[in-house]
Design an enzyme around this catalytic site. Structure first.
Site, PDB file in Angstrom:
ATOM      1  N   CYS A   2       0.836  -1.226   0.000  1.00 59.51           N
ATOM      2  CA  CYS A   2       0.000   0.000   0.000  1.00 59.51           C
ATOM      3  C   CYS A   2       0.865   1.270   0.000  1.00 59.51           C
ATOM      4  CB  CYS A   2      -0.870   0.050   1.245  1.00 59.51           C
ATOM      5  SG  CYS A   2      -1.781  -1.470   1.575  1.00 59.51           S
TER       6      CYS A   2
HETATM    7  N1  GLN Z   1      -1.286  -6.236   4.731  1.00 58.10           N
HETATM    8  C1  GLN Z   1      -2.080  -5.073   4.534  1.00 58.10           C
HETATM    9  C2  GLN Z   1      -3.342  -5.364   3.740  1.00 58.10           C
HETATM   10  O1  GLN Z   1      -3.544  -6.440   3.289  1.00 58.10           O
HETATM   11  C3  GLN Z   1      -1.279  -3.981   3.885  1.00 58.10           C
HETATM   12  C4  GLN Z   1      -0.922  -4.369   2.506  1.00 58.10           C
HETATM   13  C5  GLN Z   1       0.030  -3.457   1.844  1.00 58.10           C
HETATM   14  O2  GLN Z   1       0.809  -2.722   2.413  1.00 58.10           O
HETATM   15  N2  GLN Z   1      -0.026  -3.598   0.589  1.00 58.10           N
HETATM   16  O3  GLN Z   1      -4.135  -4.488   3.562  1.00 58.10           O
END
Ligand code: GLN
Length: 257
Positions: A2
């Site tokens: 993210c």
């Molecule tokens: N693990 C978190 C989620 O699934 C954050 C994922 C991320 O940083 N892409 O939302």
């Protein structure tokens, strides 16, 4: 992974923080420039902000790509705030996909976002969950590693930790439990921003009475500084401090000693 951003300062439109910057969060949904893991962030987005005179933030979260929400630009244009935390999501495999799994997570005046992954989740997380008070697991907003991380941070906030201490303490607890992963966290109560750089990119810009902490710069203007991996940031307007986290290896991944 993210991308996330938090802003504190004079009242501005959500649009000016999230959409207008040429490489801001909106564009980072499909064209991040500094993301180390993953390519697009199309599994939803969330915005939390503080309205004047109300300490508890509002949230707007959707389980669609940010560019697919035709109403959001209008909403963002007319909504003004002096404190916002927002994220675009690339879901970790095996986690929930609904709105409840999308950051920012909230408790009272706090907003929280996690950019990263708990390795081996959910099996690995059992060791961490065991340390939480009874009931904390029932409060998990969704079946996602970030919600568990939020439960750990929230537990420390409830026990009186400052925002930065809650993040740093959680990182130390992960390490002590032998849990590896990438743990870039972002936390605000509308007065301060705390953040960790632990496996992913993190930047900040402190300029006059504003401070922005973000996964990556929203523009190529002056003032952006990268945060070294393995650091915890405590930021408020005109006041940014950066401390090393207890231990991380050269990849920035929290490791077991
Ligand atoms: N693990 C978190 C989620 O699934 C954050 C994922 C991320 O940083 N892409 O939302």
């Amino acid at each position: 992974m993210c991308r996330h951003v938090a802003y504190l300062g004079p009242s501005v439109s959500l649009r000016s923080v999230l959409i207008d910057p040429p490489h801001g969060l909106y564009r980072q949904a499909w064209a991040p420039r500094y993301q180390r893991h993953g390519t697009v962030n199309a599994d939803g987005f969330g915005v939390g902000w503080y309205a004047h005179g109300d300490p508890d933030p509002a949230r707007y979260r959707r389980a669609v790509p940010i560019w697919a929400d035709e109403s959001f630009p209008d909403l963002a244009r007319v909504t003004w705030t002096g404190a916002v935390l927002a994220a675009v999501r690339s879901a970790t495999p095996g986690t929930d996909h609904g709105t409840a799994a999308i950051a920012p997570f909230r408790c009272g005046r706090w907003l929280f976002s996690h950019n990263g992954v708990i390795d081996g989740w959910p099996a690995s997380a059992a060791r961490l969950a065991a340390g939480l008070p009874a009931g904390a697991l029932l409060e998990l907003e969704a079946r996602v590693d970030s919600a568990l991380l939020w439960a750990l941070v929230r537990d420390r906030l409830r026990r009186g930790d400052t925002a930065a201490a809650a993040l740093a303490g959680t990182m130390a607890a992960l390490r002590a439990a032998g849990v590896t992963g990438r743990f870039n966290a972002l936390l605000t109560d509308g007065q301060v921003i705390a953040a960790t750089a632990a496996g992913e990119s993190l930047w900040y810009r402190s300029c006059d009475a504003t401070v922005t902490v973000a996964s990556e710069p929203g523009d190529d203007g002056p003032g952006w500084a990268e945060v070294a991996d393995g650091s915890v940031v405590a930021a408020a307007p005109r006041q940014v401090s950066i401390e090393p986290l207890a231990t991380s290896d050269t990849d920035g991944r929290i490791t077991v000693s």
